[in-house]
Design an enzyme around this catalytic site. Structure first.
Site, PDB file in Angstrom:
ATOM      1  N   CYS A  83       0.813  -1.224   0.000  1.00 38.72           N
ATOM      2  CA  CYS A  83       0.000   0.000   0.000  1.00 38.72           C
ATOM      3  C   CYS A  83       0.847   1.275   0.000  1.00 38.72           C
ATOM      4  O   CYS A  83       0.319   2.371  -0.192  1.00 38.72           O
ATOM      5  CB  CYS A  83      -0.944   0.001   1.189  1.00 38.72           C
ATOM      6  SG  CYS A  83      -2.072  -1.404   1.183  1.00 38.72           S
ATOM      7  N   HIS A 133      -2.515   7.305   1.995  1.00 42.71           N
ATOM      8  CA  HIS A 133      -3.078   6.023   1.570  1.00 42.71           C
ATOM      9  C   HIS A 133      -4.429   5.864   2.256  1.00 42.71           C
ATOM     10  O   HIS A 133      -4.564   6.054   3.457  1.00 42.71           O
ATOM     11  CB  HIS A 133      -2.118   4.892   1.956  1.00 42.71           C
ATOM     12  CG  HIS A 133      -2.760   3.548   1.893  1.00 42.71           C
ATOM     13  ND1 HIS A 133      -3.526   3.145   0.822  1.00 42.71           N
ATOM     14  CD2 HIS A 133      -2.790   2.522   2.777  1.00 42.71           C
ATOM     15  CE1 HIS A 133      -3.981   1.931   1.052  1.00 42.71           C
ATOM     16  NE2 HIS A 133      -3.553   1.528   2.231  1.00 42.71           N
ATOM     17  N   ASN A 187     -10.295   0.377   0.596  1.00 46.37           N
ATOM     18  CA  ASN A 187      -8.831   0.444   0.561  1.00 46.37           C
ATOM     19  C   ASN A 187      -8.375  -0.198  -0.743  1.00 46.37           C
ATOM     20  O   ASN A 187      -8.516  -1.407  -0.926  1.00 46.37           O
ATOM     21  CB  ASN A 187      -8.299  -0.305   1.784  1.00 46.37           C
ATOM     22  CG  ASN A 187      -6.783  -0.355   1.869  1.00 46.37           C
ATOM     23  OD1 ASN A 187      -6.095  -0.240   0.872  1.00 46.37           O
ATOM     24  ND2 ASN A 187      -6.276  -0.561   3.077  1.00 46.37           N
TER      25      ASN A 187
END
Ligand code: UT7
Length: 329
Positions: free
Chosen positions: A128, A252, A282
């Site tokens: 990520c 993020h 996400n």
């Protein structure tokens, strides 16, 4: 650190058409919309694969619908259009992904091929944190001779999920975001960056070949906040920029609570956070360019604004970048 002179001139996004709601997930998992919203801020996510996609997409060959490459190509094509950039002007395609379509070749090759780019292509996998590493990589290339870089974050996270695992299946989604970066004299720039890894933490979040994702969420949360706050503070100190000068924080999109916890500790007010997690979930490497494109569309950026990008994830890896916005707005 001196200004390196690179500017973002184009952007684009791609999301698969299937919307998966928390109510959909309630039919599969022992969970509730209320719990998911409270713990993560996610209300819907897009899925390219999985039980809610009809008809089920073919996973092989990887050129079919619902792949990382198809999402990356769509986002990349939009970014090239916005930047009014022809394929032969791109020196390198940098594709940030933790869900490549094949182990070999790199998915960036298929993306470059579809877009008619022959300059160069490489995948970056830092989970990520990938897009922030990609930004630093692209800026480095531009400072040493590259003319334009197409930087893409693209993921099909749904391929990594065990849809019966309530500890993480609700959190993730699929998508892609892309930017075109150009070398320029002055205007916009990467002012400073920081990156780190703690390889003793690989067991906190991983996907083995052929298996579903394993995540110790609470531990990842705790460590992500601590590491990312330190990383941002280090990058801000290098850039000699105070938190109060930051116009936009593009973290993020792991979880609304994590983003707010990081912002609070750094000293950035909540209203300066770019957030799309509510509608995308996400999306790992794709989350920062999706949030950036949303902020641009909302007119949240002006020339000269200071922007902080920060990513963190499996590895554990993290990275942050202080950027002076110089692109067309
Ligand atoms: O993308 C980069 C890497 N990933 C992340 O950054 C994710 C980091 N972690 C998180 O975002 C959060 O840890 C989650 C959103 C995944 C979970 O939130 P949490 O507040 O950390 O919840 P938890 O795992 O501590 O679970 C709290 C309770 C537990 O019950 P007990 O032990 O308190 O009785 C869980 O069993 O909630 C229970 N639970 C659920 N309940 C309803 C766990 N999953 C669910 C669920 N629905 N889906």
């Amino acid at each position: 650190m001196s200004e390196r002179g690179c500017v973002i001139t184009g952007w684009g996004t791609a999301l698969p058409p299937t919307v998966v709601t928390n109510a959909d997930l309630e039919t599969l998992l022992d969970t509730s919309d209320e719990w998911i919203v409270e713990r993560s801020g996610v209300r819907t996510r897009r899925a390219a694969t999985g039980p809610f996609v009809r008809p089920a997409p073919a996973l092989h060959p990887p050129s079919g619908v619902g792949t990382t490459a198809t999402l990356a190509i769509e986002a990349g094509r939009q970014a090239l259009d916005v930047a009014r950039t022809a394929a032969d002007e791109i020196s390198v395609v940098v594709l940030c992904t933790t869900t490549p379509d094949q182990l070999m070749p790199a998915t960036s090759s298929a993306v470059a091929g579809a877009l008619g780019i022959g300059g160069g292509a490489v995948d970056v996998n830092a989970a990520c944190a990938g897009f922030t590493y990609g930004l630093i990589t692209a800026a480095g290339m531009l400072s040493t001779g590259a003319r334009k870089v197409l930087l893409i974050g693209a993921e099909t996270m749904t391929r990594t999920l065990n849809w019966n695992d309530r500890t993480n299946a609700f959190l993730f989604g699929d998508g892609a975001g892309a930017v075109v970066l150009e070398a320029v004299n002055g205007v916009g720039s990467l002012l400073a960056w920081d990156a780190g890894v703690d390889g003793s933490l690989v067991d906190l979040l991983y996907v083995d070949h052929g298996d579903g994702m394993v995540m110790r969420g609470r531990e990842v949360f705790r460590r992500a906040v601590r590491a990312t706050v330190d990383s941002i503070n280090s990058a801000l100190a290098q850039a000699k920029v105070g938190a109060e000068e930051i116009s936009l924080f593009v973290p993020h999109q792991a979880n609304q609570r994590i983003m707010e916890a990081i912002a609070e500790r750094v000293g950035i007010p909540n209203e300066r956070i770019a957030t799309v997690v509510e509608s995308t979930g996400n999306t790992s490497s794709a989350s920062i360019p999706l949030a950036l494109a949303d902020s641009i569309a909302r007119g949240r950026l002006g020339a000269g604004d200071l922007v902080v990008f920060a990513g963190f994830g499996a590895g554990m890896t993290w990275a942050s970048a202080v950027w002076r916005w110089g692109g067309p707005v």
